[in-house]
Motif scaffolding. Structure first.
Motif, PDB file in Angstrom:
ATOM      1  N   CYS A   1       5.717 -23.557 -18.511  1.00 18.15           N
ATOM      2  CA  CYS A   1       6.666 -24.491 -17.899  1.00 18.15           C
ATOM      3  C   CYS A   1       7.335 -23.894 -16.663  1.00 18.15           C
ATOM      4  O   CYS A   1       7.535 -24.603 -15.666  1.00 18.15           O
ATOM      5  N   ALA A   2       7.690 -22.612 -16.708  1.00 16.54           N
ATOM      6  CA  ALA A   2       8.300 -21.982 -15.533  1.00 16.54           C
ATOM      7  C   ALA A   2       7.337 -22.027 -14.347  1.00 16.54           C
ATOM      8  O   ALA A   2       7.724 -22.372 -13.224  1.00 16.54           O
TER       9      ALA A   2
ATOM     10  N   TYR B   1       7.096 -25.746 -13.098  1.00 20.81           N
ATOM     11  CA  TYR B   1       8.255 -26.191 -12.308  1.00 20.81           C
ATOM     12  C   TYR B   1       8.378 -25.432 -10.988  1.00 20.81           C
ATOM     13  O   TYR B   1       8.798 -26.004  -9.986  1.00 20.81           O
TER      14      TYR B   1
ATOM     15  N   ILE C   1      12.769 -29.691 -11.243  1.00 19.17           N
ATOM     16  CA  ILE C   1      12.869 -29.664 -12.696  1.00 19.17           C
ATOM     17  C   ILE C   1      13.005 -31.095 -13.205  1.00 19.17           C
ATOM     18  O   ILE C   1      13.789 -31.883 -12.685  1.00 19.17           O
TER      19      ILE C   1
ATOM     20  N   LYS D   1      15.305 -26.639 -25.423  1.00 22.95           N
ATOM     21  CA  LYS D   1      15.041 -26.043 -24.109  1.00 22.95           C
ATOM     22  C   LYS D   1      16.295 -25.874 -23.271  1.00 22.95           C
ATOM     23  O   LYS D   1      17.279 -26.591 -23.436  1.00 22.95           O
TER      24      LYS D   1
ATOM     25  N   ILE E   1      16.576 -25.089 -18.946  1.00 18.63           N
ATOM     26  CA  ILE E   1      15.803 -24.892 -17.714  1.00 18.63           C
ATOM     27  C   ILE E   1      16.786 -24.736 -16.569  1.00 18.63           C
ATOM     28  O   ILE E   1      17.782 -25.463 -16.498  1.00 18.63           O
TER      29      ILE E   1
ATOM     30  N   VAL F   1      12.585 -20.225 -11.145  1.00 23.45           N
ATOM     31  CA  VAL F   1      12.849 -21.070 -12.305  1.00 23.45           C
ATOM     32  C   VAL F   1      12.919 -20.183 -13.547  1.00 23.45           C
ATOM     33  O   VAL F   1      12.087 -19.300 -13.722  1.00 23.45           O
TER      34      VAL F   1
ATOM     35  N   VAL G   1      13.161 -20.553 -17.777  1.00 22.72           N
ATOM     36  CA  VAL G   1      12.999 -21.480 -18.898  1.00 22.72           C
ATOM     37  C   VAL G   1      13.179 -20.710 -20.205  1.00 22.72           C
ATOM     38  O   VAL G   1      12.595 -19.646 -20.381  1.00 22.72           O
TER      39      VAL G   1
END
Length: 186
Positions: free
Chosen positions: A82-83, A86, A92, A104, A106, A174, A176
């Motif tokens: 996910c990092a 994004y 995001i 989560k 973020i 980012v 996460v």
């Protein structure tokens, strides 16, 4: 010259050959120190996002008399996915498929001077998550745990996986964190 064979070393004085050996040794030592410095620099750059955030979570959870979180490698892998997603997307939202099964947090940090390093990004992400939770609780003293950042201090949270990624072109980083089990699913 021995037995009709001529070698270049026959024409180089012994002192010059000794000098060349010393010069080679010095060059080898220089190469070693350059390698050693590069290794030390890479170790300084290798900030452990997971370990840092695990320690911060557990310190704050201990102050609230909550259980210790443990590292889950699967959560780290999903957080990294996910990092990266994004960071590449440079925004995001909740579109990363890995988010759907976990709690989560973020965070994205952008600087005009270049992508923030992981240490700075982790500092600001964690501070923001705690601040958001405190603000939410101050504004809603009877509120339940309906926000993702509440997952940090939910007594049922047992596992943590965190990661970070940079977008050098967009000058952003980012962070996460994923939590298991989730308090609720989307």
């Amino acid at each position: 010259m021995k037995h009709g064979y001529c070698s270049i070393s026959d024409f180089i004085p012994k002192t010059l050959r000794s000098f060349n050996k010393a010069s080679h040794a010095i060059q080898t030592m220089k190469s070693f120190f350059v390698l050693l410095c590069a290794l030390a620099a890479s170790m300084a750059v290798n900030f452990d996002v997971q370990e840092e955030l695990l320690q911060r979570h557990n310190k704050d959870r201990a102050e609230q008399h909550l259980g210790v979180l443990i590292t889950n490698p699967l959560l780290i892998q999903s957080a990294q996915t996910c990092a990266d997603y994004y960071a590449q997307k440079d925004q995001i939202d909740l579109s990363c498929p890995e988010l759907q099964q976990y709690g989560k947090n973020i965070f994205m940090l952008r600087l005009e001077t270049g992508s923030p390093d992981f240490e700075t990004s982790v500092d600001q992400a964690y501070a923001r998550w705690v601040s958001d939770l405190n603000q939410h609780l101050a504004e809603n003293p009877t509120a339940g745990a309906e926000d993702d950042y509440s997952q940090m201090f939910w007594s049922g949270t047992q596992e943590l996986g965190c990661a970070a990624a940079q977008n050098l072109g967009a000058q952003s980083t980012v962070v996460v964190c994923l939590y298991n089990p989730p308090m609720f699913t989307i």
